[in-house]
Design a protein around this motif. Structure first.
Motif, PDB file in Angstrom:
ATOM      1  N   VAL A  71       0.846  -1.197   0.000  1.00  0.00           N
ATOM      2  CA  VAL A  71       0.000   0.000   0.000  1.00  0.00           C
ATOM      3  C   VAL A  71       0.882   1.247   0.000  1.00  0.00           C
ATOM      4  N   GLU A  72       1.950   1.231   0.790  1.00  0.00           N
ATOM      5  CA  GLU A  72       2.841   2.392   0.841  1.00  0.00           C
ATOM      6  C   GLU A  72       3.613   2.603  -0.460  1.00  0.00           C
ATOM      7  N   SER A  73       3.672   1.593  -1.318  1.00  0.00           N
ATOM      8  CA  SER A  73       4.373   1.727  -2.596  1.00  0.00           C
ATOM      9  C   SER A  73       3.537   2.441  -3.657  1.00  0.00           C
ATOM     10  N   VAL A  74       2.263   2.643  -3.399  1.00  0.00           N
ATOM     11  CA  VAL A  74       1.364   3.288  -4.359  1.00  0.00           C
ATOM     12  C   VAL A  74       1.667   4.786  -4.412  1.00  0.00           C
ATOM     13  N   ASP A  75       1.844   5.311  -5.625  1.00  0.00           N
ATOM     14  CA  ASP A  75       2.064   6.745  -5.787  1.00  0.00           C
ATOM     15  C   ASP A  75       0.902   7.514  -5.181  1.00  0.00           C
ATOM     16  N   GLY A  76       1.224   8.505  -4.366  1.00  0.00           N
ATOM     17  CA  GLY A  76       0.201   9.306  -3.719  1.00  0.00           C
ATOM     18  C   GLY A  76      -0.065   8.896  -2.282  1.00  0.00           C
ATOM     19  N   VAL A  77       0.425   7.711  -1.889  1.00  0.00           N
ATOM     20  CA  VAL A  77       0.267   7.242  -0.515  1.00  0.00           C
ATOM     21  C   VAL A  77       1.521   7.614   0.265  1.00  0.00           C
ATOM     22  N   LYS A  78       1.329   8.284   1.386  1.00  0.00           N
ATOM     23  CA  LYS A  78       2.453   8.711   2.225  1.00  0.00           C
ATOM     24  C   LYS A  78       2.787   7.689   3.306  1.00  0.00           C
ATOM     25  N   GLY A  79       1.806   6.926   3.727  1.00  0.00           N
ATOM     26  CA  GLY A  79       2.001   5.918   4.761  1.00  0.00           C
ATOM     27  C   GLY A  79       0.720   5.138   4.960  1.00  0.00           C
ATOM     28  N   ALA A  80       0.842   3.999   5.653  1.00  0.00           N
ATOM     29  CA  ALA A  80      -0.329   3.154   5.858  1.00  0.00           C
ATOM     30  C   ALA A  80      -0.387   2.660   7.294  1.00  0.00           C
ATOM     31  N   ASN A  81      -1.552   2.798   7.890  1.00  0.00           N
ATOM     32  CA  ASN A  81      -1.847   2.215   9.199  1.00  0.00           C
ATOM     33  C   ASN A  81      -2.730   1.005   8.947  1.00  0.00           C
ATOM     34  N   VAL A  82      -2.187  -0.178   9.168  1.00  0.00           N
ATOM     35  CA  VAL A  82      -2.935  -1.411   8.936  1.00  0.00           C
ATOM     36  C   VAL A  82      -3.435  -1.915  10.288  1.00  0.00           C
ATOM     37  N   ASN A  83      -4.740  -1.912  10.448  1.00  0.00           N
ATOM     38  CA  ASN A  83      -5.371  -2.328  11.703  1.00  0.00           C
ATOM     39  C   ASN A  83      -5.962  -3.718  11.540  1.00  0.00           C
ATOM     40  N   LEU A  84      -5.559  -4.620  12.408  1.00  0.00           N
ATOM     41  CA  LEU A  84      -6.098  -5.978  12.400  1.00  0.00           C
ATOM     42  C   LEU A  84      -7.338  -6.001  13.288  1.00  0.00           C
ATOM     43  N   VAL A  85      -8.461  -6.375  12.695  1.00  0.00           N
ATOM     44  CA  VAL A  85      -9.733  -6.406  13.426  1.00  0.00           C
ATOM     45  C   VAL A  85     -10.394  -7.771  13.250  1.00  0.00           C
ATOM     46  N   PHE A  86     -11.211  -8.141  14.216  1.00  0.00           N
ATOM     47  CA  PHE A  86     -11.931  -9.409  14.128  1.00  0.00           C
ATOM     48  C   PHE A  86     -13.426  -9.218  14.321  1.00  0.00           C
ATOM     49  N   ASP A  87     -13.887  -7.983  14.145  1.00  0.00           N
ATOM     50  CA  ASP A  87     -15.307  -7.683  14.255  1.00  0.00           C
ATOM     51  C   ASP A  87     -15.707  -6.840  13.051  1.00  0.00           C
ATOM     52  N   PRO A  88     -16.512  -7.344  12.164  1.00  0.00           N
ATOM     53  CA  PRO A  88     -17.172  -8.644  12.259  1.00  0.00           C
ATOM     54  C   PRO A  88     -16.211  -9.783  11.944  1.00  0.00           C
ATOM     55  N   ALA A  89     -16.531 -10.939  12.456  1.00  0.00           N
ATOM     56  CA  ALA A  89     -15.725 -12.120  12.176  1.00  0.00           C
ATOM     57  C   ALA A  89     -15.845 -12.463  10.691  1.00  0.00           C
ATOM     58  N   TRP A  90     -14.730 -12.860  10.082  1.00  0.00           N
ATOM     59  CA  TRP A  90     -14.731 -13.222   8.666  1.00  0.00           C
ATOM     60  C   TRP A  90     -15.517 -14.523   8.483  1.00  0.00           C
ATOM     61  N   ASP A  91     -16.253 -14.591   7.371  1.00  0.00           N
ATOM     62  CA  ASP A  91     -16.878 -15.852   6.969  1.00  0.00           C
ATOM     63  C   ASP A  91     -16.908 -15.928   5.448  1.00  0.00           C
ATOM     64  N   GLN A  92     -17.248 -17.083   4.935  1.00  0.00           N
ATOM     65  CA  GLN A  92     -17.178 -17.334   3.491  1.00  0.00           C
ATOM     66  C   GLN A  92     -18.067 -16.416   2.666  1.00  0.00           C
ATOM     67  N   SER A  93     -19.105 -15.853   3.257  1.00  0.00           N
ATOM     68  CA  SER A  93     -19.994 -14.969   2.499  1.00  0.00           C
ATOM     69  C   SER A  93     -19.292 -13.673   2.082  1.00  0.00           C
ATOM     70  N   MET A  94     -18.153 -13.371   2.674  1.00  0.00           N
ATOM     71  CA  MET A  94     -17.420 -12.146   2.358  1.00  0.00           C
ATOM     72  C   MET A  94     -16.554 -12.287   1.103  1.00  0.00           C
ATOM     73  N   MET A  95     -16.418 -13.505   0.614  1.00  0.00           N
ATOM     74  CA  MET A  95     -15.587 -13.745  -0.565  1.00  0.00           C
ATOM     75  C   MET A  95     -16.286 -13.287  -1.839  1.00  0.00           C
ATOM     76  N   SER A  96     -15.487 -12.878  -2.804  1.00  0.00           N
ATOM     77  CA  SER A  96     -16.032 -12.546  -4.121  1.00  0.00           C
ATOM     78  C   SER A  96     -16.477 -13.831  -4.807  1.00  0.00           C
TER      79      SER A  96
END
Length: 106
Positions: A71-96
């Motif tokens: 993400v930080e390698s993308v032109d125009g991006v100065k930095g990235a805060n990657v937050n790990l969350v578990f709410d909502p919990a992931w499930d198969q319905s979230m897949m493309s």
């Protein structure tokens, strides 16, 4: 940045996220539905919320660093805060549709 520039940067962020894979799953994290939020700020900082398919993912550190670096390698991006969350919990319905087909769920 204007709205057009912001949209183009966000599209490039989505494109690089499609190059990040969990080493155990042959589908990228975007199509798996593991990215919950991408928020590009006016100053070029990106706040990103993501999850894992399981809280005890053995590749968690590797994947988080890969996301941040790409993400930080993308032109125009100065930095990235990657937050790990578990709410909502992931499930198969979230897949493309493509991910479900690739993994044999459809």
């Amino acid at each position: 940045m204007n709205q057009e520039e912001k949209t183009k940067i966000e599209e490039r962020i989505m494109d690089v996220l499609k190059t990040v894979y969990d080493p155990e799953i042959p589908v990228n994290i975007w199509d798996l539905g593991m990215i919950y939020k991408v928020d590009l700020q006016e100053d070029g900082m990106v706040d990103l919320d993501m999850t894992f398919t399981a809280p005890s993912c053995p590749a968690a550190d590797f994947i988080l660093e890969d996301v941040r670096t790409k993400v930080e390698s993308v032109d125009g991006v100065k930095g990235a805060n990657v937050n790990l969350v578990f709410d909502p919990a992931w499930d198969q319905s979230m897949m493309s549709e493509e991910a479900r087909v690739e993994l044999g769920f459809d």
